[in-house]
Design an enzyme around this catalytic site. Structure first.
Site: not given
Length: 746
Positions: A378, A407
């Site tokens: 993330d 990401e």
């Protein structure tokens, strides 16, 4: 420059060799370099490549590229995970030099007396070659030596056997003045690093009822449905305890109600942090059982790695120095104006970097020990790049099979930089490329970056519901799935996509009643039974991907011209198997669109005039295609053609001995074969025969072979007619100017 000959612009090389280039096991990796020499003597090049075991792989000769550019090309296919090295060698090739000189002199009418020195030089070269070729071929070289020395034979018979060794001495050359480039690294991952189909769901929503969270046990019941659609990676959002301090309510409300479950990305509470499982989901044993059940369905579980904390994460209490303290003494929460994340504290990696590194490595290896080999990371662009470079390398020391998906929706240089420093795959701007021209330009950029950045295309995520899906209707869901699944070898989607979920929170590009903040159980079986599910279509796309090796690659993506800007035409061709897929996809989810293709036939493995049969994997129809074809796409039927190419098997008709085939010109092509998309029966799927690759880089005759054939013909002609052989005129480039008519309609 090192040694005798210049070697420049080696590829694949990332950041001047600072980082390794990327490949996967058995992936064809193009290697090239610019090498040249003074004068007219022949130069040869080869790749020296060595596996993780330290063993050097077979000799790989490089072929010259476009004339006059001094570019050399080869393809290697690493066969094991780990760090490989390769270098380029340039060398003087005395056989090619001799062959070229003898060929020209014979063609100019020179006889044995004129060629005395050349014949002696040929003897020297073949004497050296005799010890380099395989044992089974040494007799051929010896016979050629004998013929060169036989002064009683005609010239053609003296040099013919030596010229016939061109193929053999291309693969086993005599090499002189060998020059070696610097060595470069190539990191090779397992195949899933390049080719994968991801599906994301929240295990707490699967089996949730009456406000109670689902568990790993209830989520297991969803696994057969995900596997049946053909996905092979199951991505779970964070499964850790969720903070209670500053917990968000539904739709990102600042105040949570007593039953609100909070965002899984607000990691950590009294129950534990990043190495702990949320108690509502189950125990560590339950998680291991879930991983095993997924594996039994052909699914590999990917885990979220979000290096951030809820205010009540144990790290906040035990290591407050790991966070940023503001002027008023409070710890700074995450912000991305206008978004605020009061429930998340970012980690400050400049405060006690050694302590943070050690703890994160411990956490990652803990989950590796639990059976996790894929991490979706993330927001990696908000953490130091040297930290990621270090962490990924340390994890791969323990397990080379661990993969990391970045990401990072951020600036291009940062996304590319993350790929260079070790991330296995990358999220992309795919979602926001909504026209054919934008998509083509972006994909061409990604192909150029294939040595270090592997894209993963997602039509949606829990955070992203693009307006094209909000307003495009079911056809747009098909369109975006076709584009994601067949442009990129890796793609994924978030659960609910197959149910056409499209309602956005007003003024935001995200879902209303977002699953990030609440439980969202879905009745998958009822939706499919009632025909309200895209699952059958997704199943077809993943089957096509699985069954066609051309779609397992990125470097082979080629776009073709089509005269309607609402349509995009592309292909992927695998020279090793001959497998070819052509896709024509509409970007218009409302109107019927027509277009006329102009295919780059060599990119498909065909000559310009050839015709072939295509089979539409979405409809079952077959068509007869050539360079130019007309298509009609109705978004309410199928918004795309997904065409697998059926290559014709030529009849085995032997040619008369000694007769060369005539050149084919446009005038020789009958009008009825010069264009069109006339439907072809039968409807059954024919098999995919493997064919010889046609591209010069992979399957064409080498310059040595071509030269030897020309020399042999010249020598024979000079011996029998006493004059140089005439040059056979080349064929004119075939074109296709046939008028379009109704036969072209697919």
């Amino acid at each position: 420059m090192t040694g005798r000959f210049p070697i420049e612009d080696v590829s694949p090389v990332v950041s001047c060799g600072r980082y390794p280039a990327k490949a996967v096991v058995d992936e064809p990796v193009p290697v090239s370099a610019r090498a040249y020499r003074e004068g007219h003597d022949a130069l040869g090049c080869n790749v020296v490549w060595t596996g993780p075991d330290g063993e050097q792989r077979p000799f790989t000769r490089m072929r010259p590229g476009e004339p006059g550019q001094d570019r050399w090309h080869a393809t290697i296919a690493p066969d094991a995970v780990g760090e490989w090295t390769f270098a380029i060698e340039a060398f003087q090739d005395p056989y090619l030099t001799w062959q070229n000189a003898v060929t020209k002199k014979i063609a100019a009418g020179q006889g044995p007396e004129d060629l005395a020195n050349d014949l002696a030089e040929g003897t020297r070269v073949l004497a050296a070659a005799r010890d380099l070729v395989p044992d089974a071929d040494q007799g051929r070289v010896a016979d050629a030596l004998t013929a060169l020395a036989a002064t009683d034979l005609p010239l053609a018979q003296r040099v013919g056997p030596a010229l016939a060794l061109a193929d053999l001495l291309w693969e086993h050359p005599v090499r002189e003045l060998v020059t070696v480039s610097d060595a470069y690294s190539l990191w090779v991952d397992r195949k899933r690093a390049l080719f994968s189909a991801w599906y994301e769901f929240f295990p707490r929503s699967e089996g949730a009822a009456g406000g109670r969270s689902g568990t790993f046990a209830t989520a297991t019941e969803r696994l057969p449905g995900v596997a049946a659609m053909g996905f092979d990676v199951l991505y779970l959002p964070p499964i850790h305890p969720i903070g209670r301090v500053n917990r968000k309510g539904r739709n990102n409300a600042l105040t949570a109600g007593p039953t609100d479950v909070g965002s899984p990305w607000a990691i950590g509470a009294a129950e534990g942090g990043h190495d702990t499982i949320h108690p509502d989901l189950g125990t560590p044993a339950d998680f291991r059982a879930f991983i095993e059940a997924a594996a039994a369905q052909g699914l590999e579980v990917a885990m979220d790695l979000a290096l951030q904390c809820a205010p009540d994460h144990p790290w906040v209490t035990e290591h407050p120095e790991w966070f940023t303290t503001r002027a008023d003494g409070s710890i700074a929460y995450a912000e991305n104006p206008p978004k605020k994340y009061q429930d998340i504290y970012p980690v400050n990696f400049d405060n006690d970097p050694e302590g943070i590194r050690a703890e994160v490595l411990r956490v990652v290896l803990h989950w590796v020990g639990e059976g996790i080999r894929i991490f979706r990371v993330d927001n990696p662009h908000t953490k130091p790049f040297d930290f990621w470079h270090w962490l990924i390398a340390e994890v791969k020391k323990v397990d080379e099979d661990v993969l990391f998906l970045a990401e990072a929706f951020t600036r291009p240089a940062i996304m590319h930089g993350l790929g260079k420093i070790g991330f296995t795959q990358s999220y992309t701007y795919f979602t926001w490329r909504t026209t054919a021209a934008q998509m083509r330009e972006y994909c061409e950029e990604l192909v150029e970056s294939a040595d270090y950045m592997r894209p993963n295309f997602w039509p949606n995520t829990p955070d992203i519901l693009h307006e094209s899906l909000q307003h495009g209707g079911p056809p747009m869901f098909k369109i975006r799935a076709v584009l994601a699944a067949l442009l990129s070898p890796s793609w994924g989607l978030y659960a609910g996509y197959e149910l056409f979920e499209h309602v956005a929170r007003p003024g935001a590009e995200e879902y209303l009643d977002n699953e990030k903040y609440e439980l969202r159980p879905r009745d998958w079986a009822a939706a499919e039974a009632q025909g309200r599910s895209l699952a059958p279509f997704l199943t077809t796309l993943n089957r096509v991907r699985r069954d066609n090796p051309a779609l397992h690659q990125l470097r082979n993506l080629r776009f073709h011209e089509i005269d309607n800007p609402a349509l995009l035409c592309w292909s992927k061709h695998d020279p090793q198997t001959g497998n070819t897929v052509i896709v024509v996809c509409s970007f218009d989810s409302r109107e019927v669109q027509w277009g006329n293709t102009t295919l780059d036939m060599p990119a498909l493995g065909f000559d310009w005039h050839e015709r072939f049969t295509v089979y539409d994997e979405l409809t079952g129809a077959s068509y007869d295609w050539g360079q130019r074809n007309a298509v009609r796409l109705d978004p309410y039927l199928q918004p795309a053609h997904v065409l697998t190419v059926r290559r014709p098997t030529p009849p085995a008709v032997p040619e008369p001995a000694g007769v060369e085939p005539a050149d084919l010109t446009v005038a020789d092509v009958p009008d009825e074969l010069s264009g069109g998309t006339a439907p072809v029966t039968p409807a059954t799927e024919p098999s995919l025969p493997a064919t010889e690759p046609v591209s010069p880089a992979s399957g064409a005759a080498t310059p040595a072979i071509l030269a030897s054939r020309a020399a042999a013909r010249a020598a024979a002609a000079q011996s029998s007619a006493g004059r140089p052989a005439a040059t056979r005129p080349s064929a004119s480039a075939p074109t296709d100017a046939a008028p379009k008519d109704d036969r072209w309609t697919s």
